[in-house]
Design a protein around this motif. Structure first.
Motif, short mmCIF file in Angstrom:
data_model
loop_
_atom_site.label_atom_id
_atom_site.label_comp_id
_atom_site.label_asym_id
_atom_site.label_seq_id
_atom_site.Cartn_x
_atom_site.Cartn_y
_atom_site.Cartn_z
N GLU A 37 -14.50 19.37 -0.30
CA GLU A 37 -15.89 18.94 -0.12
C GLU A 37 -16.35 18.13 -1.34
O GLU A 37 -16.28 18.62 -2.48
CB GLU A 37 -16.78 20.20 0.07
N GLY A 38 -16.77 16.90 -1.10
CA GLY A 38 -17.30 16.06 -2.18
C GLY A 38 -16.27 15.43 -3.08
O GLY A 38 -16.60 14.60 -3.93
N VAL B 8 -14.22 9.16 0.76
CA VAL B 8 -12.94 8.45 0.89
C VAL B 8 -13.10 6.95 0.63
O VAL B 8 -13.88 6.28 1.31
CB VAL B 8 -12.33 8.66 2.30
N ALA B 9 -12.35 6.46 -0.35
CA ALA B 9 -12.23 5.01 -0.56
C ALA B 9 -10.88 4.60 0.01
O ALA B 9 -9.85 5.14 -0.39
CB ALA B 9 -12.30 4.69 -2.04
N GLY C 69 -22.85 6.65 1.86
CA GLY C 69 -22.18 6.71 0.55
C GLY C 69 -20.98 7.64 0.54
O GLY C 69 -20.49 8.03 -0.52
N ARG C 70 -20.43 7.95 1.73
CA ARG C 70 -19.31 8.90 1.78
C ARG C 70 -17.96 8.19 1.94
O ARG C 70 -16.91 8.84 1.91
CB ARG C 70 -19.50 9.89 2.94
N ALA C 71 -18.01 6.87 2.13
CA ALA C 71 -16.76 6.13 2.28
C ALA C 71 -16.97 4.69 1.82
O ALA C 71 -18.10 4.20 1.79
CB ALA C 71 -16.32 6.15 3.76
N GLU D 15 -16.89 2.93 -10.47
CA GLU D 15 -18.30 2.54 -10.63
C GLU D 15 -19.19 3.23 -9.60
O GLU D 15 -20.31 3.65 -9.90
CB GLU D 15 -18.44 1.02 -10.49
N ALA D 16 -18.66 3.37 -8.38
CA ALA D 16 -19.48 3.97 -7.31
C ALA D 16 -19.57 5.49 -7.46
O ALA D 16 -20.64 6.07 -7.29
CB ALA D 16 -18.89 3.60 -5.96
N TRP D 17 -18.46 6.11 -7.76
CA TRP D 17 -18.41 7.58 -7.68
C TRP D 17 -18.02 8.27 -8.99
O TRP D 17 -17.95 9.49 -9.05
CB TRP D 17 -17.41 8.01 -6.59
N GLY D 18 -17.69 7.48 -10.00
CA GLY D 18 -17.38 8.09 -11.31
C GLY D 18 -15.94 8.48 -11.52
O GLY D 18 -15.59 8.98 -12.59
#
Ligand SMILES: NC(=O)c1ccc[n+]([C@@H]2O[C@H](COP(=O)([O-])OP(=O)(O)OC[C@H]3O[C@@H](n4cnc5c(N)ncnc54)[C@H](OP(=O)(O)O)[C@@H]3O)[C@@H](O)[C@H]2O)c1
Length: 253
Positions: A6-7, A34-35, A57-59, A81-84
């Motif tokens: 999760e996350g 998921v990227a 913002g989850r993919a 950049e998007a998710w750290g």
């Protein structure tokens, strides 16, 4: 079983189609962000990212091309950049080898062709792992799953260079496991047998698929979901202490 995803931030290279797309869907179904990467087919990448929740913002879909300087770095940076950062890397992208002309032997392949093939598959994959692992080590948690092939274990006529590129991942994983293991990072390899992706269903003659199926103990070829299930487990928190392993998913072959 709680996969503990999760996350979590998952990067799936070559995630816009085939096995990679099934892997991306499997992680998203467990609540991971998921990227997924595409090389040429941006529409396919963005369509799947929308399905997996890019609007929330989850993919995200990111361009990544083995052998094209800079895209490995830019893809990992975009996710950062998007998710750290990246918690789980599934290095699944491949540059396919051109088919040898009928009658050509191994030694007929021009050195510039096969050195480029090996370089394009191996070096950018290892570089992607380097970039992803740096953050995993800092955070004392991470999972790396490398996509190999049964060809690296069984051998196949005309696949010497593909086999060399894939089996190099096995040695890489066993050795990297020592360096990152004490830092909570596990690295494993999945070896799919012939798998019923669109490319295989439309590109491989039916008689070859039938021969492979008949030679498989379970009497069926693997589906992309079969491969994704193993990639999901190895890249999850449910995998507590398995590292440096090569796991075949090929119906018993
Ligand atoms: N399918 C099988 O039977 C089978 C068996 C054993 C192992 N495998 C392994 O499983 C993995 C996935 O195979 P697949 O059959 O699912 O492949 P696929 O359907 O051909 O999908 C390939 C994916 O990789 C991307 N890609 C293609 N060339 C690339 C390049 N040069 N750089 C970066 N990305 C690239 C594609 O994006 P674009 O579409 O945008 O180009 C797509 O997202 C590979 O590592 C393969 O070696 C597959």
């Amino acid at each position: 079983m709680d996969m503990g995803l999760e996350g979590r931030r998952v990067l799936v290279t070559g995630g816009s189609s085939g096995i990679g797309a099934a892997v991306a869907r499997a992680y998203a179904a467990e609540g991971a962000r998921v990227a997924l990467t595409y090389r040429e087919d941006r529409d396919a990448g963005e369509r799947l990212a929308r399905e997996l929740g890019s609007g929330q913002g989850r993919a995200m879909a990111v361009r990544y091309s083995l052998g094209e300087p800079g895209t490995v770095e830019s893809a990992v940076a975009e996710v950062g950049e998007a998710w750290g950062g990246v918690d789980v890397l599934v290095a699944n992208a491949v540059r396919w080898a051109p088919r040898r002309a009928p009658g050509d032997h191994f030694e007929d392949v021009a050195p510039n062709e096969w050195t480029a093939f090996l370089g394009d598959n191996l070096a950018p994959t290892l570089r992607t792992v380097q970039l992803a692992v740096a953050g995993m080590r800092e955070r004392s948690w991470g999972r790396v799953v490398l996509m190999s092939s049964h060809v690296a274990l069984d051998g196949h006529r005309g696949q010497e260079f593909y086999g060399a590129a894939k089996s190099a991942l096995h040695g890489f994983a066993r050795n990297l496991a020592w360096d990152v293991g004490p830092h909570g990072v596990l690295v494993n390899v999945v070896c799919p047998g012939l798998t019923t992706t669109e490319r295989v269903r439309h590109g491989l003659p039916p008689e070859i698929r039938e021969r492979e199926r008949a030679n498989t103990p379970t009497s069926r070829l693997s589906s992309p979901q079969d491969i994704a299930a193993m990639a999901l487990f190895l890249g999850s928190a449910a995998n507590g202490n398995t590292t440096g392993q090569v796991v075949t998913v090929a119906g018993g072959r």
